[in-house]
Design an enzyme around this catalytic site. Structure first.
Site, mmCIF file in Angstrom:
data_model
loop_
_atom_site.group_PDB
_atom_site.id
_atom_site.type_symbol
_atom_site.label_atom_id
_atom_site.label_comp_id
_atom_site.label_asym_id
_atom_site.label_seq_id
_atom_site.Cartn_x
_atom_site.Cartn_y
_atom_site.Cartn_z
ATOM 1 N N GLU A 35 -98.510 -3.389 -35.412
ATOM 2 C CA GLU A 35 -97.522 -2.484 -34.417
ATOM 3 C C GLU A 35 -96.059 -2.614 -35.250
ATOM 4 O OE1 GLU A 35 -97.362 -0.997 -31.236
ATOM 5 O OE2 GLU A 35 -95.474 -0.422 -32.183
ATOM 6 N N GLU A 203 -88.623 25.477 -15.315
ATOM 7 C CA GLU A 203 -90.055 25.151 -15.722
ATOM 8 C C GLU A 203 -90.369 26.669 -16.166
ATOM 9 O OE1 GLU A 203 -92.618 23.085 -15.875
ATOM 10 O OE2 GLU A 203 -93.668 25.058 -16.583
ATOM 11 N N HIS A 444 -107.121 0.183 10.519
ATOM 12 C CA HIS A 444 -106.013 0.806 11.169
ATOM 13 C C HIS A 444 -104.940 0.189 11.352
ATOM 14 C CE1 HIS A 444 -104.278 3.484 14.070
ATOM 15 N NE2 HIS A 444 -104.059 2.468 15.081
#
Ligand code: FAD
Ligand code: NAD
Length: 465
Positions: A35, A203, A444
């Site tokens: 690394e 964009e 729930h």
């Protein structure tokens, strides 16, 4: 083994590389991981998933307090931003988690070779001037920011930045312009908008979040606009001039036409990422990259050169940490003689905006190209938990094959969509039909009940709408 230093040498310690190294060591293989960064964990832990989520989480609390969401529940607060402390907790998260990988390496007796690795032949790499020979070498070098010609990133100046620079801003910009309405732009744009910046997203395409389901892209755009983010779609940035502490951007319609200018205090360049292969000496190993700069592999992650494998962002497929991790495990298992498989048809993806945006499998558009489909949709507004929590935005959509009822894709926009999508991925991994999901008992009150109801809606029988 006599001639080899290692059974497995992994290049890169991101979620692909470090996971591959740990799995290889667990399987009894003598393993090293090279690394080049100061710390382990790659893009994800150092400058990606983790620090961005630290800032998203903190800024979400800030906005909930400042924007009135808490007042709606009877909690009156006047928040004050302490940005250095917010950055501090981000750095702490990174330090803790990267240190955790170092601990795991020691625990699994993995040698960390500190420095950038370069192939000198097909079974040898050089790291910090020393040669290491390995029976198997896994390339897990990840990816870096794609540069935009004419818009030069300088993270130190904090005017034109990439995602790494955008995590480190010393003050909240007055106006932040985000180039690219993809995952990074929307996540980091959300952070600074919540903390007080005006954010404009430029964009190139006619809609944000390419690759996601069409309904999801439209709804996400609507929700983010409502939150105050501005969008300039079908627009490209052709130039940026830095004048003192500001940038002046030249914008042009994507299809051509008159240019306009836009001033920004900070510009975030987030137009995608590209694989890291420069300086790796692939030619010395007898390898080449494809047209997109990626290393091609077989389904078992072996490259064309026996003994060399590749995983993660450096190979084709979505650039996601969990995809890299799963490939790391499968690759190490294949090297050890086991059968490691990744089902690339079931890789969930999550955008950690508020609400979260998540999907797995095919979009409705892709599914329709393959054949006849049935689609069930359920709005979060009709989910009791979301409604009670004042989180009405979003929906769940289940796409199933019209004949077999097999689930082909699930898409959610919901406050906890990233958590909800796991059950959809698991169901799809087991080849579930929409009926299987519909008849599975869901607790729930939970947001996940919306997945059950959307599955029920596939055959037209949801209860709560
Ligand atoms: P990387 O994590 O890029 O790691 C590769 C490592 O290899 C690096 O540390 C690099 O220094 C090292 N290296 C490169 N070349 C060499 C060499 N020659 N020798 C030695 N070492 C070398 N994904 C998600 O799934 N969820 C998220 O929430 C998410 N958020 C993100 C946010 C941001 C801002 C960014 C930038 C990315 C995010 N991603 C996210 C994507 C994710 O970080 C990547 O998909 C993932 O890190 C890829 O893992 P990898 O192991 O392939 O490579
Ligand atoms: P992206 O591919 O998600 O989005 C880039 C966007 O920039 C696209 O919408 C593209 O149309 C647009 N674009 C390209 N060129 C442009 C131009 N010249 N002008 C204007 N717009 C332009 O890339 P990203 O947001 O940079 O993210 C890179 C990768 O990192 C992604 O593949 C993503 O998977 C990964 N990531 C994942 C997460 C997550 O899982 N939550 C978070 C961050 C990053």
């Amino acid at each position: 083994m006599a001639d080899y230093d290692y059974d497995v040498l992994v290049i890169g310690s991101g979620p692909g590389g470090y996971v591959a190294a740990i799995r290889a060591a667990q399987l009894g293989l003598k393993t090293a991981c090279a690394e080049g960064r100061e710390t382990l964990g790659g893009t994800c832990l150092n400058v990606g998933c983790i620090p961005s989520k630290a800032m998203l989480h903190a800024s979400e609390y800030f906005e909930a307090a400042a924007g009135g969401a808490m007042a709606a529940m009877g909690i009156k607060v006047k928040p004050e931003l302490d940005l250095p402390v917010m950055h501090g907790q981000r750095k702490d998260a990174v330090k803790g988690l990267t240190g955790g990988i170092e601990f795991l390496f020691k625990k699994n007796k993995i040698d960390w070779l500190k420095g950038y690795a370069q192939f000198t032949s097909k079974d040898t790499v050089e790291v910090a001037g020393k040669a290491y020979r390995a029976k198997n070498i896994i390339i897990a070098t990840g990816s870096s920011v794609t540069p935009l010609p004419g818009v030069d990133v300088d993270n130190d100046k904090q005017v034109i930045v990439d995602s790494t620079g955008a995590l480190e801003l010393a003050k909240v910009p007055g106006h932040m312009v985000v180039i690219g309405g993809g995952v990074i732009g929307l996540e980091l744009g959300s952070v600074w908008r919540r903390l007080g910046a005006k954010v404009t997203v430029v964009e190139f395409l006619d809609q944000i979040l390419p690759g996601m389901d069409g309904d999801v892209r439209k709804e996400a755009n609507k929700i983010l606009k409502k939150q105050g983010m501005e969008f300039k779609l079908k627009t490209k940035v052709t130039k940026a001039d830095v004048k003192g502490k500001k940038a002046v951007l030249t914008l042009e319609p994507a299809a051509g036409g008159d240019a306009e200018t836009l001033e920004a205090d900070v510009v975030l360049v987030s137009i995608g990422r590209r694989p890291n292969t420069d300086g790796l000496g692939l030619d010395k190993a007898g390898l080449a990259v494809n047209q997109r700069g990626q290393i091609e592999t077989d389904h078992d992650f072996s490259t064309l050169v026996p003994g060399i494998w590749a995983i993660g962002d450096v190979i084709p497929g979505p650039m996601l940490a969990h995809k890299a991790e799963d490939e790391g495990i499968a690759c190490a298992e294949n090297i050890a003689g086991l059968t490691g498989i990744v089902n690339h048809d079931v890789i969930p993806s999550v955008v950690y905006t508020w609400p979260e945006i998540a999907g797995v499998g095919l979009t409705e558009e892709q599914a329709k190209e393959k054949g006849e489909v049935k689609v069930g949709k359920f709005p979060m507004m009709a989910n009791s938990r979301a409604k009670t929590n004042h989180e009405p935005d979003g929906f769940v959509k289940v796409i199933a094959d019209a004949k077999s009822d097999r689930v082909l894709g699930v898409w959610c926009i919901a406050s906890v969509a990233g958590t909800m999508i796991a059950q959809a991925a698991q169901a799809m991994e087991f080849g579930a039909t929409s009926e299987d999901i519909a008849y599975t008992c869901h607790a729930h009150p939970t947001h996940s009940e919306a997945i059950k109801e959307a599955a029920m809606a596939v055959t037209g029988k949801p209860i709560h709408i």
